[in-house]
Write an enzyme that holds these catalytic residues in place. Structure first.
Site, PDB file in Angstrom:
ATOM      1  N   VAL A 161       3.575  -0.364   4.403  1.00 43.99           N
ATOM      2  CA  VAL A 161       2.248  -0.708   4.812  1.00 43.99           C
ATOM      3  C   VAL A 161       1.456  -1.506   3.583  1.00 43.99           C
ATOM      4  CG1 VAL A 161      -0.076   0.428   5.278  1.00 43.99           C
ATOM      5  CG2 VAL A 161       1.789   1.723   5.695  1.00 43.99           C
TER       6      VAL A 161
ATOM      7  N   LYS B 119       0.800  -2.414   8.968  1.00 44.36           N
ATOM      8  CA  LYS B 119       2.070  -1.456   8.895  1.00 44.36           C
ATOM      9  C   LYS B 119       3.169  -2.233   9.527  1.00 44.36           C
ATOM     10  CE  LYS B 119       2.558   2.969   9.221  1.00 44.36           C
ATOM     11  NZ  LYS B 119       2.291   4.335   9.551  1.00 44.36           N
TER      12      LYS B 119
ATOM     13  N   GLY C  62       6.317   4.495   4.448  1.00 48.36           N
ATOM     14  CA  GLY C  62       6.189   5.682   5.430  1.00 48.36           C
ATOM     15  C   GLY C  62       7.555   5.811   6.259  1.00 48.36           C
ATOM     16  N   GLY C  63       7.644   6.702   6.977  1.00 46.91           N
ATOM     17  CA  GLY C  63       8.729   7.037   7.784  1.00 46.91           C
ATOM     18  C   GLY C  63       9.051   5.967   8.865  1.00 46.91           C
TER      19      GLY C  63
ATOM     20  N   GLY D  62       7.988   2.493   8.381  1.00 50.26           N
ATOM     21  CA  GLY D  62       8.022   1.378   7.645  1.00 50.26           C
ATOM     22  C   GLY D  62       7.163   0.968   6.478  1.00 50.26           C
TER      23      GLY D  62
ATOM     24  N   LEU E   4       0.775  -1.357   0.196  1.00 50.36           N
ATOM     25  CA  LEU E   4      -0.168   0.095   0.016  1.00 50.36           C
ATOM     26  C   LEU E   4       0.834   1.316   0.033  1.00 50.36           C
ATOM     27  CD1 LEU E   4      -2.808  -1.004   2.554  1.00 50.36           C
ATOM     28  CD2 LEU E   4      -3.273  -0.698   0.022  1.00 50.36           C
ATOM     29  N   GLY E   5       2.111   1.475   0.573  1.00 47.26           N
ATOM     30  CA  GLY E   5       2.913   2.493   0.680  1.00 47.26           C
ATOM     31  C   GLY E   5       4.059   2.300   1.415  1.00 47.26           C
TER      32      GLY E   5
ATOM     33  N   ASP F  82       0.643  13.481  15.271  1.00 52.84           N
ATOM     34  CA  ASP F  82       1.136  13.798  13.875  1.00 52.84           C
ATOM     35  C   ASP F  82      -0.308  13.965  13.024  1.00 52.84           C
ATOM     36  OD1 ASP F  82       2.518  14.265  11.665  1.00 52.84           O
ATOM     37  OD2 ASP F  82       3.021  12.061  11.278  1.00 52.84           O
TER      38      ASP F  82
END
Length: 744
Positions: free
Chosen positions: A67, A82, A62-63, A65, A59-60, A176
């Site tokens: 997903v 995640k 990120g900072g 790890g 899925l993506g 965040d």
């Protein structure tokens, strides 16, 4: 769940799944025919199984790890997984804090959040599992379609405040909150990635930088000071400001410049409606103690709030005096020391006034100084701090973590007074002349609705279909594919959810149908039709916060459903309308009142502040001498209009819904029964549809003395059955029995 890095869950901004089997089964059944848009195939180094979860795609990134999209045992509902980065997973303090925070996140009530359903830190790949939420991020929505309308902003404000109330009640701080951590599901906004950021917030993680996204940080985060729930409240305000204007409330030409702006500049609040602006201003106070709690924010959003006077722009209300409450019950932030100009991150001359009255000057970047100047009394250390920041900017080596530590050294409580220029509320040109016809329906058109984002027009027809057009450019509308099917009889009413992602249709087959129209060109059914009504459904409406769906039926009742990310659930017993059949229905824009028009010539009012336990408001309104065919509230919720088969339009002052009062004499309609009434989005005009194929318009800036505007609108070749204004453009749409829809 959205990844917290640059790519995000959905790189294309929206997610559309192709499922095999029963569409109504949603994400609970069927098999994946192909990878969803924005989800990529697994890489060689990616896991195929994580504990009991089968990993289906990426899925993506990120900072913290990667997903992934997955399913428990390969058969359950989709989930977002995640997986924490290997370097973080090797830090014992991180694992302990991650597990503790994730367990706490599982206690968060599911309202307006993506529930945490599982966590595992025992293996070499620690991971967190949440419910998979369908829909684009708020960030993607703004990038693709621009700022939200006033109604959408109200919906977003309430949804995010609801989520924060639940998160804080569980003892967590998000830390965040930002547009990419808010998903716009078909049933409302959902906050994600709560309860995990604090795992990074330790001295061992200093090189990762302070937790938060600079433009949406609170000043105390930018200054590396202790963070509490109030930082989330500040972020709530920043998110609303971004959604209203399409840009963050703080800016700079570099990362340090943005953080300096967060720490010392007033937020830019252009575009916020009058009812939200005081709340956002208080939420973004520089002093955390002056911000409301999430629970207070939730209550303020559901209480009375100011609306702009007729002769005053909606966003031009002056700030309340220091420390005194304004009309909304919001206490104004105490003005901090004033300054002129802004701290700039590039080519800026920064001047500080010394106690002796002299000026110290630092020019950032070699080259031409500019005229952007700061004049502010500061002790010697503060001046040295900003000089160091300027030097770091010149060197190009400053990092978030370093910058926050540098800035915090100069903290003397200094801030800036809010001075954002007010923007003028939109005023729309009144429709005139003959409307532009849109063809397509093969029988009479009974209902029409325009999405709150102004992009989509829906029309329900006697031919049992719903037709969609893209009206982003009202002068050149485009038909959107094949009409929606499913209803077994007339489609008597259509309505969009406040976020424009869901379309509801009421049919004479006694059912209510729902579609996901996040991608209007390829809508998909949402679950099974709602079957509670005992007779035809002639009116459907969403509450302004998008959490409640109402349907008025020929059995004389109004049915309410709670709309969530997993479907619609009936809310208690149906409301008894004022007569034997409910013909029309409308929520007030403030969400407190539901008006119900009946065939017995009366209008019932209900307090729906608590949708699960609505209460009737006094006796039904009287006045019409025939069927009440349509009801509508003005944008400020102070005026109720109703049209009748007796050929007239009636107005009431409902500022106090428990004690409404008639406003003047009834207005004579354009001819025959008045099938529909609608207020323009700025509240200055009221349109009424006639059996004679014309539409009359009145100026109702002063509702007690409306005046007719020009000649009736023309174009339709038969009775006009329904009207709707676009909240975005002011475009007026009309449905007609001549099988067409008209636009002005």
């Amino acid at each position: 769940m959205q990844a917290d890095g640059r790519s995000g869950i959905n790189r294309a901004g929206e997610i559309a799944f192709a499922l095999v089997g029963d569409q109504a089964g949603g994400y609970w059944g069927g098999s994946v025919a192909e990878l969803p848009q924005g989800v990529t195939a697994l890489e060689e180094s990616d896991p195929s199984v994580l504990g009991p979860y089968h990993v289906l795609g990426r899925l993506g990134e990120g900072g913290m790890g990667s997903v992934y999209l997955g399913r428990r045992d390969g058969t359950g509902p989709f989930v977002a997984i995640k997986v924490i980065r290997a370097d973080l997973a090797r830090v014992p303090e991180f694992r302990e804090r991650f597990l503790r925070e994730a367990n706490a996140a599982q206690r968060v009530a599911h309202a307006a959040t993506a529930p945490v359903v599982d966590v595992d830190t025992a293996g070499s790949r620690p991971y967190l599992v949440t419910e998979y939420i369908e829909g684009p991020t708020l960030d993607a929505r703004i990038r693709d379609r621009g700022p939200l309308s006033a109604a959408e902003l109200e919906w977003l404000a309430t949804a995010v405040a609801t989520a924060l109330r639940a998160i804080h009640a569980a003892g967590l701080v998000h830390r965040d909150l930002k547009p990419s951590n808010i998903l716009l599901s078909p049933f409302g906004a959902r906050v994600i990635d709560f309860g995990i950021s604090r795992a990074l917030d330790s001295t061992t993680m200093l090189t990762e930088g302070t937790i938060g996204t600079p433009a949406f940080m609170a000043p105390e985060q930018a200054l590396s000071q202790p963070v509490s729930e109030t930082a989330d409240i500040h972020a709530w305000g920043a998110v609303l400001a971004y959604a209203a204007a399409g840009r963050p409330p703080f800016s700079g030409e570099s990362l340090p410049g943005v953080m300096l702006s967060v720490a010392y500049d007033p937020p830019v609040l252009d575009g916020l409606p009058a009812g939200l602006r005081p709340l956002v201003a208080r939420a973004m106070a520089k002093d955390p103690a002056e911000r409301p709690t999430a629970a207070e924010l939730f209550d303020l959003l559901h209480g009375p709030r100011p609306s702009a006077p007729p002769d005053e722009p909606a966003d031009a209300a002056p700030p309340a005096a220091s420390g005194s409450p304004d009309r909304s019950g919001v206490r104004a932030s105490t003005p901090p020391p004033a300054y002129t100009g802004k701290v700039a991150s590039r080519d800026a001359t920064v001047r500080f006034e010394t106690p002796a009255g002299g000026l110290d000057e630092v020019t950032s970047y070699a080259g031409q100084p500019t005229h952007q100047t700061v004049v502010q009394r500061q002790p010697r250390r503060a001046r040295t701090t900003i000089a160091l920041v300027a030097a770091l900017v010149v060197a190009g080596t400053v990092t978030v973590g370093v910058l926050t530590n540098v800035l915090s050294g100069g903290g003397s409580g200094s801030s800036v007074a809010p001075s954002a220029s007010p923007s003028v509320a939109p005023t729309f040109a009144l429709p005139t002349g003959a409307g532009r016809a849109l063809a397509g329906p093969t029988d009479k058109v009974e209902s029409v609705a325009l999405s709150p984002d102004g992009h989509t027009l829906a029309a329900g027809s006697v031919d049992q279909r719903v037709y969609l057009w893209d009206v982003t450019r009202p002068a050149s509308p485009v038909s959107l594919g094949q009409p929606l099917t499913g209803p077994g009889s007339w489609v008597s009413s259509v309505a969009f959810s406040p976020d424009s992602h869901t379309l509801a249709a009421g049919s004479d087959d006694r059912r209510v149908y729902l579609w996901d129209v996040t991608r209007p060109a390829s809508p998909t059914p949402l679950g099974q039709p709602l079957t509670e009504p005992g007779d035809w459904v002639r009116s459907v409406a969403f509450s302004p916060d998008g959490h409640t769906l109402a349907a008025g039926s020929g059995d004389g009742k109004v049915y309410l459903w709670s709309v969530t990310g997993t479907g619609a659930t009936a809310l208690g017993q149906p409301l008894q309308g004022p007569g034997s059949s409910v013909r029309s229905m409308a929520f007030s824009p403030d969400g407190h009142t539901l008006a119900i028009g009946s065939y017995n010539h009366k209008i019932g009012l209900w307090d729906v502040t608590q949708p699960a336990s609505p209460t009737p408001l006094g006796q039904p309104l009287t006045g019409p001498t025939d069927f009440v065919l349509s009801v509508a509230f003005s944008p400020n919720s102070h005026t109720l209009a109703a049209s009748s088969s007796d050929g007239k339009v009636y107005l009431w002052d409902v500022t106090r819904p428990s004690g409404p009062t008639p406003l003047g004499q009834p207005l004579a309609g354009p001819g025959g029964s008045v099938r529909s009434v609608a207020f323009s989005p700025d509240g200055r005009a009221l349109a009424a549809a006639g059996d004679n194929g014309t539409v009359s318009v009145w100026d109702v800036a002063r509702p007690s003395s409306p005046t007719a505007v020009g000649q009736p609108l023309t174009g339709p070749g038969a009775a006009v059955t329904a009207l709707a204004f676009s909240p975005r453009s002011g475009t007026l749409a009309a449905a007609s029995e001549d099988r067409s829809v008209y636009l002005w």
